[in-house]
Design a protein around this motif. Sequence first.
Motif, PDB file in Angstrom:
ATOM      1  N   TYR A  25       0.829  -1.205   0.000  1.00 51.16           N
ATOM      2  CA  TYR A  25       0.000   0.000   0.000  1.00 51.16           C
ATOM      3  C   TYR A  25       0.867   1.261   0.000  1.00 51.16           C
ATOM      4  O   TYR A  25       0.604   2.221  -0.727  1.00 51.16           O
ATOM      5  CB  TYR A  25      -0.920   0.010   1.223  1.00 51.16           C
ATOM      6  CG  TYR A  25      -1.861  -1.159   1.302  1.00 51.16           C
ATOM      7  CD1 TYR A  25      -2.511  -1.631   0.161  1.00 51.16           C
ATOM      8  CD2 TYR A  25      -2.127  -1.806   2.504  1.00 51.16           C
ATOM      9  CE1 TYR A  25      -3.379  -2.706   0.220  1.00 51.16           C
ATOM     10  CE2 TYR A  25      -2.996  -2.877   2.578  1.00 51.16           C
ATOM     11  CZ  TYR A  25      -3.616  -3.326   1.437  1.00 51.16           C
ATOM     12  OH  TYR A  25      -4.476  -4.382   1.504  1.00 51.16           O
ATOM     13  N   GLY A  26       1.878   1.262   0.847  1.00 48.54           N
ATOM     14  CA  GLY A  26       2.719   2.448   0.979  1.00 48.54           C
ATOM     15  C   GLY A  26       3.540   2.733  -0.246  1.00 48.54           C
ATOM     16  O   GLY A  26       3.809   3.884  -0.566  1.00 48.54           O
ATOM     17  N   GLY A  27       3.954   1.657  -0.958  1.00 51.52           N
ATOM     18  CA  GLY A  27       4.751   1.864  -2.161  1.00 51.52           C
ATOM     19  C   GLY A  27       4.006   2.674  -3.199  1.00 51.52           C
ATOM     20  O   GLY A  27       4.512   3.668  -3.721  1.00 51.52           O
ATOM     21  N   GLU A  36       4.364  10.434   2.346  1.00 50.22           N
ATOM     22  CA  GLU A  36       5.820  10.565   2.382  1.00 50.22           C
ATOM     23  C   GLU A  36       6.318   9.928   3.671  1.00 50.22           C
ATOM     24  O   GLU A  36       5.642   9.997   4.710  1.00 50.22           O
ATOM     25  CB  GLU A  36       6.207  12.047   2.350  1.00 50.22           C
ATOM     26  CG  GLU A  36       7.705  12.292   2.300  1.00 50.22           C
ATOM     27  CD  GLU A  36       8.040  13.775   2.220  1.00 50.22           C
ATOM     28  OE1 GLU A  36       9.147  14.158   2.649  1.00 50.22           O
ATOM     29  OE2 GLU A  36       7.186  14.548   1.750  1.00 50.22           O
ATOM     30  N   VAL A  37       7.450   9.269   3.609  1.00 50.19           N
ATOM     31  CA  VAL A  37       8.050   8.661   4.792  1.00 50.19           C
ATOM     32  C   VAL A  37       9.240   9.511   5.222  1.00 50.19           C
ATOM     33  O   VAL A  37      10.201   9.672   4.470  1.00 50.19           O
ATOM     34  CB  VAL A  37       8.505   7.210   4.518  1.00 50.19           C
ATOM     35  CG1 VAL A  37       9.145   6.610   5.764  1.00 50.19           C
ATOM     36  CG2 VAL A  37       7.326   6.355   4.070  1.00 50.19           C
ATOM     37  N   ARG A  43       4.007  10.562   6.739  1.00 55.03           N
ATOM     38  CA  ARG A  43       3.621  11.969   6.744  1.00 55.03           C
ATOM     39  C   ARG A  43       2.817  12.272   5.478  1.00 55.03           C
ATOM     40  O   ARG A  43       2.936  11.558   4.476  1.00 55.03           O
ATOM     41  CB  ARG A  43       4.866  12.854   6.786  1.00 55.03           C
ATOM     42  CG  ARG A  43       5.702  12.709   8.048  1.00 55.03           C
ATOM     43  CD  ARG A  43       4.971  13.332   9.242  1.00 55.03           C
ATOM     44  NE  ARG A  43       5.783  13.279  10.463  1.00 55.03           N
ATOM     45  CZ  ARG A  43       5.657  12.341  11.397  1.00 55.03           C
ATOM     46  NH1 ARG A  43       4.752  11.370  11.218  1.00 55.03           N
ATOM     47  NH2 ARG A  43       6.408  12.351  12.465  1.00 55.03           N
ATOM     48  N   PRO A  44       2.013  13.329   5.492  1.00 56.21           N
ATOM     49  CA  PRO A  44       1.292  13.703   4.269  1.00 56.21           C
ATOM     50  C   PRO A  44       2.266  13.961   3.131  1.00 56.21           C
ATOM     51  O   PRO A  44       3.337  14.538   3.324  1.00 56.21           O
ATOM     52  CB  PRO A  44       0.547  14.982   4.675  1.00 56.21           C
ATOM     53  CG  PRO A  44       0.399  14.880   6.161  1.00 56.21           C
ATOM     54  CD  PRO A  44       1.661  14.197   6.631  1.00 56.21           C
TER      55      PRO A  44
END
Length: 400
Positions: A25-27, A36-37, A43-44
Motif C-alpha cells: 500500500y505504501g509503495g 511521504e516517509v 507523513r502527508p
Amino acid sequence: MARAADEEHLSQSYSPRRWGFWDQYGGSATVLGTVEVRDGALRPGRHACPTPLRELFVPLLSLAEQDVVSFVELEQAGQAGLGIPSSAEQDWLTQVLTATDAGGVHTPQDWEASDRTRRATFRILGRAIDLHGQEGEEYEETLRSTVVFGEDMTTDPVLAAIPETAGWRGLLLRHYSVGAWRRLWAALVADIGSKEGEADRTAQELRDWLVRQAPEGSVRGLLQDLPPLKSPDGLLLPAERELLEKGGDAPMVNVRLLLVGALRSREGHLPDDVRAVFLGRQRRSAEFLDPAWVDGLIRDYSDRPVHDLAARLVDDMLAQSRRVALGKLRTDPATGGLKIFSRLHVRNERYFKTGDEGDSDIGTRIPQLGSFGRQLGLFDVRDGCHVVTGSGRRILETER
C-alpha cells in the motif's frame, strides 16, 4: 481489531509482518505522492488529502482507536467503511492519477515527472481504446494492437506526440520474450519429478526432452520458417501473435518466440527509442537470456542442427536457475545452515523439484490501469467493448 494488529503474536495477526501490507500500500501511495516517509514515520505527501475526503474517512479511522469493534459500529462508519464509491474520493483520485486540477486541466509545470509519465500512460491507453476498443479485446491487447504493431504509433497525431508511446512498444515487445522463457522453463520443470526419486532427471535427459520436440534441419531453416517480422514498407507485423495463436504451450513455439525477439534486437530493426527500452536502458552488453543473448546463439548455431540449439537452451536455463538460486542464498537461523530458495535442486547430478514453476505472463499492470480508469469514469464498457467517456476524452485529451 487489537488481535489483528498484534505485534507480539504475529501468527494471530492478519499479516506475519509487523507493518502488515504497508510495503504494497505504501509503495503506491509514495509514488503517487499522497504519502511521504520521513524519519521512519508516515507523513502527508505532496498531494495533500482534501478536507471532504478526510471527513469521509473520519468515522472509519476513529474505530482504529478501539480494541473491539462491533458490526453495528462498522456499518455506521459511513461510505468509507462500506466501500461505497464517493464523489469526494473519485474527484481527488482522478486529479492525482491524471495530473489535472479540479477542472480537469493539465498544466505540466505543476506536476513532477512521475505524474506526467502516469498521465501519458493513461492517455496512450485511452487513445488505444478510441482506435481499437471496438474490437472487443481486453485492455492489454487493445494497447498492443495500437502501439506494438502497425502504423498507429507514428501516424496517429495523439500517440506520435507522446514520447512514452515508444517505451510501451519496447516493453510489450520484450514481454513476449519474457513470457516465452517462463513457459519454456515451466514446461521443463514440469517434466522433472520430486526429491523422492520419482522421475528425477539428469541434465542430458532434460536436453533430450527439448531435443525430441525440435524439428529436423538447421537453425537457419528454422529462422526462414518464422512469420514475417516487417511489411515491405517497414511496419512491424504481429509475428508473435501469429506464433501464439498456433499454441503458446508448445515448447518449440516458445523457442520460435525467443528467435523472433532476438531478430528484433538487431540494430536497425526497431527505432532507437523503442530499442533502448526493448533491450533495457541501462544495458551495455548482452545479459543472460535476453534477446541479444539469444541473437548471439543464432549467430553461433545458424548452420548447426536445431537439436543442438535446443540442448544449449536447456543448459542455459539450468545455469540461470543456479545463478538465481545462489543469488538468493541465505543462512537459515533455525539450523545455522544455508537455505536456497529454489524449486529446482540437484543431487548426485540428478535434478528434482519441490514444486512446479508458474507459466503465466509477468503482469504489465495495464488491466489494473484500465480498471482504475473505469472506476474514475474515464472508460466504460458498452456492448462488450471498451470506450472512452466524454469526461475521459476531455481530461486525457485523446481527441485531435
